[in-house]
Scaffold this active site. Structure first.
Site: not given
Length: 328
Positions: A134, A159, A268, A300
């Site tokens: 990120r 995160k 990302r 994805y």
């Protein structure tokens, strides 16, 4: 002490991010303003439900935004005011649409990267795609987090306050070394001027107040000028601001002629999707991204290039090959 100050103290005690702190304070203020500046202790479950309904019906916010508002208000009542209000129900839920991430093909990804202007913004953009980090994780990198010998980058306090390791692209090693030479100059300037060290985690700073002056804790991407630390109020050197990279990437996408809306976070998404297309196991990609649940990574698989790992061939291409439909 005001409620806003109490919110900030409780958040900092739990080591939440500065973004979370700003968001929770902002939702507290919006909640109070919506109810004509009534004190939160004079309100409760019903007022929270009315506010959340207002966000969904009148504000037409996304479901994620409504959820953030609910989390902020529950934190306010439970952790700051010490009031247990139970389960909030009966409010209108914002519609949760299924959104696929923006993913560029490899050619467009390279085209955008080649047009990112400015240093070190261009290196940061390459790291986002090469490591799957990120933007905030890349900018917070410390000198000690880059292991050239093992070819890995350690991401600390990502995160969810999780640490993980990801791959360091071999093609970026020399570039990263040059960047550290630049960072070393800034570090030497700060030490010569006896400036405060960089910001470090709270517990470490209490145990060793001078640890922020150590070279290993210095930023890989230091800012040219000092700024006031919003948490401690100390004027010190921070890392470069997120907006500089965001602007550089947006500009690069326009120059490259890419029609999709490209942000640094898109790299990302490209990292994950392109790895899956190259045949890497989804569990491996999950670990590199730092996802808690593999279901998050599985999104994805829905944007992978047809004809890649899945080997899907369009039926239109099949009938064209057989001469059923005339080609162009």
């Amino acid at each position: 002490m005001t409620i806003e100050e109490r919110i900030r103290n409780e958040i900092r005690t739990r080591h939440y991010s500065l973004k979370t702190e700003k968001a929770y304070v902002r939702w507290y203020k919006r909640f109070v303003r919506h109810h004509q500046l009534r004190h939160p202790e004079q309100m409760g479950r019903q007022e929270i439900g009315e506010f959340l309904t207002h966000l969904a019906v009148d504000g037409r916010v996304a479901a994620s935004t409504q959820n953030q508002a609910l989390a902020a208000l529950l934190f306010l009542y439970r952790q700051v005011l010490g009031m247990e209000i139970g389960y909030v129900e009966g409010f209108a839920y914002a519609k949760r649409g299924k959104r696929l991430p923006v993913v560029l093909n490899k050619a467009d990804t390279v085209a955008v990267l080649e047009n990112v202007a400015g240093s070190p913004q261009d290196l940061v953009a390459h790291l986002l795609y090469g490591c799957g980090m990120r933007l905030s994780e890349a900018l917070r990198l410390r000198i000690k987090d880059v292991d050239f010998g093992r070819g890995v980058v350690i991401v600390h306090d990502g995160k969810g306050q999780k640490d993980r390791s990801t791959v360091l692209p071999r093609g970026l090693c020399e570039w990263m070394t040059d960047q550290m030479v630049i960072a070393r100059k800034f570090h030497e300037i700060d030490r010569q001027r006896k400036r405060p060290g960089v910001q470090v985690p709270y517990a470490l700073e209490r145990k060793k107040p001078t640890i922020g002056e150590d070279w290993g804790w210095f930023w890989v991407f230091p800012a040219e000028n000092e700024s006031v630390d919003p948490v401690s109020g100390v004027q010190r050197r921070h890392h470069i601001h997120e907006s500089t990279v965001q602007k550089a990437v947006r500009s690069a996408s326009r120059v490259a002629g890419v029609v999709q809306r490209v942000t640094p976070h898109v790299f990302r998404h490209c990292f994950a999707t392109h790895l899956l297309e190259d045949g890497y196991d989804i569990r491996t990609v999950q670990e590199l991204l730092g996802h808690k649940d593999v279901k998050t990574t599985m999104v994805y698989t829905h944007v992978m290039r047809p004809g890649g790992v899945a080997g899907v061939v369009s039926p239109l291409d099949n009938v064209r090959e057989k001469g059923v439909i005339r080609g162009e």
